[in-house]
Design an enzyme around this catalytic site. Structure first.
Site, PDB file in Angstrom:
ATOM      1  N   TYR A 125      -3.129  10.979   1.260  1.00 35.05           N
ATOM      2  CA  TYR A 125      -3.577  10.825  -0.123  1.00 35.05           C
ATOM      3  C   TYR A 125      -3.479  12.150  -0.869  1.00 35.05           C
ATOM      4  O   TYR A 125      -3.009  12.199  -2.016  1.00 35.05           O
ATOM      5  CB  TYR A 125      -5.024  10.320  -0.152  1.00 35.05           C
ATOM      6  CG  TYR A 125      -5.173   8.849   0.151  1.00 35.05           C
ATOM      7  CD1 TYR A 125      -5.417   7.932  -0.860  1.00 35.05           C
ATOM      8  CD2 TYR A 125      -5.069   8.381   1.449  1.00 35.05           C
ATOM      9  CE1 TYR A 125      -5.554   6.582  -0.587  1.00 35.05           C
ATOM     10  CE2 TYR A 125      -5.199   7.035   1.741  1.00 35.05           C
ATOM     11  CZ  TYR A 125      -5.439   6.134   0.715  1.00 35.05           C
ATOM     12  OH  TYR A 125      -5.565   4.803   0.991  1.00 35.05           O
ATOM     13  N   HIS A 172      -4.650  -7.644   0.008  1.00 32.73           N
ATOM     14  CA  HIS A 172      -3.956  -6.375   0.182  1.00 32.73           C
ATOM     15  C   HIS A 172      -3.134  -6.316   1.472  1.00 32.73           C
ATOM     16  O   HIS A 172      -2.064  -5.721   1.494  1.00 32.73           O
ATOM     17  CB  HIS A 172      -4.998  -5.255   0.177  1.00 32.73           C
ATOM     18  CG  HIS A 172      -4.411  -3.887   0.094  1.00 32.73           C
ATOM     19  ND1 HIS A 172      -3.683  -3.446  -0.994  1.00 32.73           N
ATOM     20  CD2 HIS A 172      -4.430  -2.840   0.972  1.00 32.73           C
ATOM     21  CE1 HIS A 172      -3.300  -2.202  -0.791  1.00 32.73           C
ATOM     22  NE2 HIS A 172      -3.726  -1.810   0.398  1.00 32.73           N
ATOM     23  N   ASP A 201       0.843  -1.187   0.000  1.00 33.30           N
ATOM     24  CA  ASP A 201       0.000   0.000   0.000  1.00 33.30           C
ATOM     25  C   ASP A 201       0.890   1.254   0.000  1.00 33.30           C
ATOM     26  O   ASP A 201       1.823   1.339  -0.800  1.00 33.30           O
ATOM     27  CB  ASP A 201      -0.953  -0.020   1.195  1.00 33.30           C
ATOM     28  CG  ASP A 201      -2.068   1.011   1.091  1.00 33.30           C
ATOM     29  OD1 ASP A 201      -3.049   0.746   0.375  1.00 33.30           O
ATOM     30  OD2 ASP A 201      -1.946   2.082   1.701  1.00 33.30           O
TER      31      ASP A 201
END
Length: 476
Positions: free
Chosen positions: A373, A427, A226
């Site tokens: 982000y 993930h 990630d």
């Protein structure tokens, strides 16, 4: 047909951009070296590393219990929707019941303190990290930094740390001993949040390099998933002489133009261009694209207006849990969407899931984690054309978000030593299938060490040949 046109246009634009900037432009990284301060006041210089113990105050526990007792549940989920509309209401009621009646934070606090925790101030921020040295080793342990992502935490690695630091566990040998460093990304876990804007994944890379130097490691290995994949990839770009090898389980690259063309043509005859497993992930193209749109809405919110949703998630522990647990379902097994529990409990128990969520709750930093982000969007432009030239290994998880093709990785990672298709996992690989991930990490590091040994041998041979040639000329 629209999908094909869009992909073709994207491929053309990327190709033209790469053609224009065909060489690595490291000058664009100049502003990411040096010193910064991420607090409102000037940094107070302190290079000491301080032991840290996780101890939540009783008043915080009391406040949490009150909030759980006064939970206002959302309306019931629609019949037979599972997780397809988001987290299921029946599942959340079970979660809250366990959280209220059975979850023992003090017990989980002891679990988090099982490994040595530390803090040190870098660029004005208190950086938290777990640092575990090998149990015993006849050979020098290899420093390995492992970096988590969102919505995970340093706790993701608690299952794999013993396997890495004790080489006798799960089929290792004495040469497989690692010294493991697991930092919390700034603004995550127990690491301090930035007070000024601009701290993206490239800046995190610089901070973590300083951490490794502070711990006495001028050379080290990296592993990430990630956001950890982005940060460790940036570390490899910024400090290639320090990074001995980079292992990833999440793809940070885009499709190169020629591969986009291959995918488009291959849609008419997939078996001529791709193996069965890759073809199943890519085709039909419409389904692949729609799947990405279905599961990435949260990233658009967090990359644009993270503070707005941060208010609700910071005020309600159940709201925070719902937001995070939904990702643990869809990012682990997309088939779990059809089930009321999202298939989450197939891979983790309540204690494990809630401990990760509590790390976010106690620190009240869900907003700062989502800001990464937005801040990291600026990091893409200066690095998009810069290749990674350190040894790289990739563990391809069958249920990872989005497809990944070896050729896609090779366009960015120029020394891809290994590309392993793992039999199971999604993930959150280290948290879900640590036994499979540790095996791939060990195998990759062996390859990297062997390559380094061969390179050293070749360099020694070249030096010897040069020396001999020089002596021959002198003697003549």
């Amino acid at each position: 047909m629209i999908i094909y046109v869009v992909l073709a246009l994207v491929g053309l634009l990327v190709y033209l951009k790469q053609k224009k900037n065909s060489r690595d432009d490291f000058s664009s990284l100049a502003s990411y070296y040096g010193d910064h301060c991420w607090t409102a006041e000037d940094e107070v210089f302190d290079s000491e590393v301080h032991p840290f113990k996780i101890e939540i105050e009783s008043a915080q526990l009391d406040d949490f219990r009150t909030r759980i007792e006064n939970t206002r549940f959302s309306m019931p989920s629609l019949k037979d929707t599972g997780f397809t509309y988001g987290v299921n209401s029946e599942f959340m009621q079970d979660v809250v019941k366990y959280w209220r009646d059975s979850f023992d934070w003090r017990k989980q606090e002891e679990e988090l303190n099982r490994f040595p925790n530390f803090k040190t101030k870098i660029e004005g921020l208190d950086i938290h990290f777990v640092h575990v040295k090998p149990v015993s080793s006849k050979n020098q342990a290899k420093p390995l930094m492992m970096v988590h992502g969102w919505p995970g935490s340093f706790y993701e690695f608690y299952k794999i740390i013993p396997m890495l630091t004790n080489p006798t566990l799960h089929g290792g040998n004495e040469t497989d001993a690692f010294e493991v460093i697991v930092p919390s990304i700034p603004g995550f876990g127990f690491s301090q949040s930035a007070e000024v804007k601009g701290l993206g994944s490239l800046h995190c890379a610089r901070i973590f390099h300083k951490l490794m130097l502070r711990l006495g490691h001028k050379e080290y290995y990296l592993q990430g998933g990630d956001f950890g994949s982005y940060i460790t990839t940036h570390l490899s770009r910024l400090y290639p002489n320090a990074v001995k090898g980079l292992h990833l389980n999440f793809n940070t690259t885009s499709f190169p133009p020629l591969l986009i063309l291959k995918i488009l043509v291959g849609s008419f005859a997939p078996s001529l261009f791709f193996d069965k497993e890759t073809a199943n992930k890519l085709y039909p193209l419409k389904s692949m694209v729609l799947e990405q749109l279905l599961e990435t809405g949260y990233s658009h919110i967090q990359a644009t207006k993270p503070d707005t949703i941060g208010y609700s998630l910071s005020d309600s522990p159940v709201g925070l849990a719902a937001y995070i647990l939904e990702k643990f379902s869809t990012a682990t097994d997309p088939n779990g969407r059809e089930k009321n529990d999202g298939d989450i409990l197939k891979y983790w128990n309540y204690d494990e899931l809630l401990t990760n969520i509590m790390i976010y709750w106690w620190n009240g930093n869900i907003t700062s984690t989502m800001r990464l982000y937005k801040e990291s969007l600026a990091d893409h432009a200066p690095t998009s054309n810069i290749k990674v030239r350190v040894p790289v290994g990739y563990a391809s998880m069958p249920n990872e978000l989005g497809p990944c093709i070896r050729g896609q990785l090779e366009a960015t990672y120029k020394r891809l030593l290994s590309f392993t298709r793992i039999s199971e996992g999604g993930h959150f690989a280290a948290f879900q299938v640590p036994h499979l991930l540790v095996e791939d990490i060990r195998n990759f590091v062996r390859l990297a060490e062997n390559e380094k040994a061969r390179q050293s041998f070749r360099e020694a041979e070249c030096r010897q040949q040069f020396k001999q040639t020089h002596l021959d000329r002198v003697s003549q």
